[in-house]
Design an enzyme around this catalytic site. Structure first.
Site, short mmCIF file in Angstrom:
data_model
loop_
_atom_site.label_atom_id
_atom_site.label_comp_id
_atom_site.label_asym_id
_atom_site.label_seq_id
_atom_site.Cartn_x
_atom_site.Cartn_y
_atom_site.Cartn_z
N ARG A 194 5.59 6.99 13.59
CA ARG A 194 5.52 7.54 12.13
C ARG A 194 5.10 8.96 12.02
O ARG A 194 3.93 9.34 12.92
CB ARG A 194 4.33 6.40 11.39
N HIS A 217 4.65 0.44 0.08
CA HIS A 217 5.29 -0.49 1.24
C HIS A 217 4.73 -1.65 1.66
O HIS A 217 3.53 -1.67 1.72
CB HIS A 217 5.89 0.43 2.24
N ASP A 229 0.54 5.08 1.87
CA ASP A 229 -0.18 5.48 3.11
C ASP A 229 -1.32 6.45 2.82
O ASP A 229 -1.26 7.30 1.71
CB ASP A 229 0.77 6.35 3.78
N HIS A 276 0.55 -1.11 0.11
CA HIS A 276 -0.09 -0.09 -0.19
C HIS A 276 0.84 1.38 -0.05
O HIS A 276 2.20 1.34 0.33
CB HIS A 276 -0.89 -0.13 1.21
#
Length: 310
Positions: free
Chosen positions: A267, A252, A98, A96
């Site tokens: 993150r 990723h 983000d 995917h």
């Protein structure tokens, strides 16, 4: 300054390690420019031995590269700006980019290792620009005229929802608590490089105008182009690592091969713009208002750096 900054490629198509810099919010502008250039060129960059970084330092460094979003459009109970990536609640073991279910697709993400398993738990990134460049002309022409519907409802566990923990069930209920649906071009023009990239990943529900079965077949064809091994780089995390990736030109996958060991990372996400297709059409909101998540941040682009898109 930048004279001690060393950029070492990890592969022909994606990935580089940067050494000779201590990250934080006080970097020299020339160093920031060099890091930005490396990010655009290599798509994902890695910094080792940043043990001094905490949440504040990570956010301060992120602010040199862009405008941080809130932690997540829907998962708001675990932090304001820094999103915990916690294996107790979710394992992002599918390809995917983000937050593509909103219209303002994030520019970049910065992920910092905090607690790591004794084995496994690596992350793999794929270059969606290289995947586009490698398409044969007939597939390229098809992709350039496709749009896809992205939503925050997707099959996380391949139909095995009964096997998930209560913590995971609660996390996913929060993830789906506000419904978002957006139509994005399958090929967008990167707002800083002018290059064309593929926009796919696990938030895609279907292609606009195609049936579910047609969408599934076509999705697999194009998605498999992105994740060809020569377009990927796999990073084995160490304590003190920070990864930064261009979310507009990569996908990723967090590899869930560490059993029930704890894996905890932090993150920070940077606000992005509205994707634009090769004809100038912009992504369209079907459901959900992402204005609280982030502003739309369009980078300044030097016209001479753009390639023709017509």
């Amino acid at each position: 300054m930048t004279n001690s900054l060393d950029v070492s490629k990890l592969g022909a198509n994606i990935g580089a390690v940067i050494s000779g810099v201590r990250l934080g919010g006080d970097l020299h502008p020339a160093t920031v420019d060099a890091i930005r250039a490396a990010l655009l060129e290599h798509k994902v960059i890695f910094f080792r031995d940043q043990h001094h970084l905490d949440d504040d330092g990570q956010v301060a460094f992120a602010g040199l590269l862009g405008v941080p979003t809130i932690a997540h459009p829907t998962v708001t109970s675990r932090g304001d700006t820094v999103l915990p990536i916690d294996s107790r609640y979710d394992k992002a073991n599918s390809w995917h980019s983000d937050v593509t279910f909103v219209d303002r697709v994030p520019k970049a993400s910065l992920l910092r290792a905090v607690t790591l398993p004794t084995y496994g738990g690596s992350t793999v990134w794929a270059n969606t620009e290289a995947a586009y460049d490698q398409l044969p002309p007939p597939l390229r022409a098809l992709a350039e005229n496709l749009w896809a519907t992205h939503t925050n409802l997707y099959d996380y566990v391949d139909g095995h929802r009964d096997a998930i923990s209560d913590e995971t069930r609660q996390y996913r209920a929060e993830f789906e608590s506000t419904y978002y649906e957006t139509e994005h071009p399958v090929v967008r023009v990167h707002p800083e490089t002018g290059r064309r990239v593929l926009v796919l990943g696990h938030f895609v529900k279907r292609f606009v105008g195609l049936s579910n079965s047609e969408s599934a077949s076509l999705f697999a064809l194009l998605q498999n182009r992105i994740t060809r091994l020569e377009n990927t780089v796999r990073w084995t995390w160490q304590a003190g690592d920070l990864a930064v990736w261009d979310n507009r030109a990569t996908q990723h996958y967090g590899v869930a091969d560490y059993d029930d060991q704890p894996r905890f990372l932090r993150r920070v996400t940077l606000a992005g713009d509205l994707p634009v297709d090769i004809h100038g059409g912009r992504s369209r909101v079907v459901a959900g208002d992402a204005s609280r998540y982030s502003d739309v941040v369009t980078p300044d682009v030097v016209a001479a750096q753009r390639v023709p898109v017509g």
